[in-house]
Design a protein around this motif. Structure first.
Motif, mmCIF file in Angstrom:
data_model
loop_
_atom_site.group_PDB
_atom_site.id
_atom_site.type_symbol
_atom_site.label_atom_id
_atom_site.label_comp_id
_atom_site.label_asym_id
_atom_site.label_seq_id
_atom_site.Cartn_x
_atom_site.Cartn_y
_atom_site.Cartn_z
ATOM 1 N N GLY A 86 0.794 -1.225 0.000
ATOM 2 C CA GLY A 86 0.000 0.000 0.000
ATOM 3 C C GLY A 86 0.823 1.271 0.000
ATOM 4 N N THR A 87 2.130 1.145 -0.132
ATOM 5 C CA THR A 87 3.029 2.303 -0.111
ATOM 6 C C THR A 87 3.487 2.624 -1.531
ATOM 7 O OG1 THR A 87 3.848 1.616 2.063
ATOM 8 C CG2 THR A 87 5.198 3.185 0.844
ATOM 9 N N PRO A 88 3.310 3.869 -2.002
ATOM 10 C CA PRO A 88 3.832 4.231 -3.321
ATOM 11 C C PRO A 88 5.358 4.085 -3.371
ATOM 12 C CG PRO A 88 2.318 5.906 -2.522
ATOM 13 C CD PRO A 88 2.587 4.966 -1.377
ATOM 14 N N ALA A 89 5.867 3.705 -4.516
ATOM 15 C CA ALA A 89 7.311 3.474 -4.664
ATOM 16 C C ALA A 89 8.125 4.711 -4.295
ATOM 17 C CB ALA A 89 7.631 3.036 -6.084
ATOM 18 N N ASN A 90 7.694 5.895 -4.720
ATOM 19 C CA ASN A 90 8.457 7.109 -4.390
ATOM 20 C C ASN A 90 8.549 7.318 -2.891
ATOM 21 O OD1 ASN A 90 9.132 7.824 -6.973
ATOM 22 N ND2 ASN A 90 7.457 9.271 -7.225
ATOM 23 N N GLY A 115 3.202 1.194 -17.447
ATOM 24 C CA GLY A 115 2.526 2.415 -17.869
ATOM 25 C C GLY A 115 2.150 3.330 -16.729
ATOM 26 N N ASN A 116 2.775 3.149 -15.585
ATOM 27 C CA ASN A 116 2.477 3.994 -14.441
ATOM 28 C C ASN A 116 3.732 4.660 -13.921
ATOM 29 O OD1 ASN A 116 0.322 1.910 -14.564
ATOM 30 N ND2 ASN A 116 -0.437 3.032 -12.806
ATOM 31 N N LEU A 117 3.532 5.777 -13.255
ATOM 32 C CA LEU A 117 4.634 6.444 -12.563
ATOM 33 C C LEU A 117 4.855 5.737 -11.229
ATOM 34 C CD1 LEU A 117 3.601 10.139 -13.216
ATOM 35 C CD2 LEU A 117 5.428 8.863 -14.327
ATOM 36 N N PRO A 118 6.079 5.750 -10.708
ATOM 37 C CA PRO A 118 6.338 5.097 -9.428
ATOM 38 C C PRO A 118 5.473 5.629 -8.277
ATOM 39 C CG PRO A 118 8.388 5.574 -10.524
ATOM 40 C CD PRO A 118 7.295 6.222 -11.343
ATOM 41 N N SER A 119 4.988 6.861 -8.428
ATOM 42 C CA SER A 119 4.157 7.420 -7.359
ATOM 43 C C SER A 119 2.745 6.853 -7.344
ATOM 44 C CB SER A 119 4.090 8.947 -7.501
ATOM 45 O OG SER A 119 3.518 9.281 -8.737
#
Length: 123
Positions: A86-90, A115-119
C-alpha cells in the motif's frame, strides 16, 4: 540507459548501466556504482527478497474471510508485507534514503513498463 548528470563530467546525455543476472548481481553493481546510496539500495533489495516470498499473497484468498482478518494484520505487523503493497514506490524510496535520481530510475524502471509512474503503483 538513464540520464547522466552533466556535473559528473559525462560527455553524453545518457549513461549506460547493464543489468546483471539476478537480484544479487544488480544489488552489488548498484552499491559499487552509487556508494552514497548503498545503504538504501541494500534495504530496497532486502524488501524485494521479502516480497519474493509470495506465499503471503495467498493467505487472504485461501483462508476464510474472518480468519484472514485476524491473521493478515499479525503477518503485516511481523513482516510489513501488506503495508509495503500500500506504499507508493516514491514514498518507499524516500524512506529508504535513496536520493540519486539514476538509482531511483533504475530501481523503479518496471513501473514504467506497466505504464504507471512510481508514485501511483505500490512499492
Amino acid at each position: 540507459l538513464f540520464p547522466a548528470p552533466q556535473e559528473d563530467g559525462h560527455s553524453s546525455k545518457f549513461d549506460s548501466f547493464p543489468m546483471g543476472q539476478g537480484v544479487d548481481a544488480n544489488e552489488a553493481r548498484l552499491c559499487e556504482r552509487f556508494p552514497q546510496d548503498a545503504a538504501g539500495i541494500r534495504l530496497f533489495y532486502r524488501d524485494v527478497r521479502r516480497q519474493m516470498a509470495g506465499a503471503l499473497f495467498i493467505i487472504p484468498k485461501v483462508f476464510p474471510k474472518w480468519l484472514a482478518r485476524v491473521v493478515c494484520p499479525v503477518i503485516d505487523l511481523c513482516t510489513g508485507f501488506y503495508t509495503r503493497l500500500g506504499t507508493p514506490a516514491n514514498t518507499a524510496l524516500d524512506k529508504l534514503g535513496i536520493k540519486v535520481p539514476q538509482v531511483r530510475g533504475f530501481l523503479t524502471y518496471c513501473w514504467g513498463d506497466l505504464g504507471n509512474l512510481p508514485s501511483s503503483l505500490p512499492y
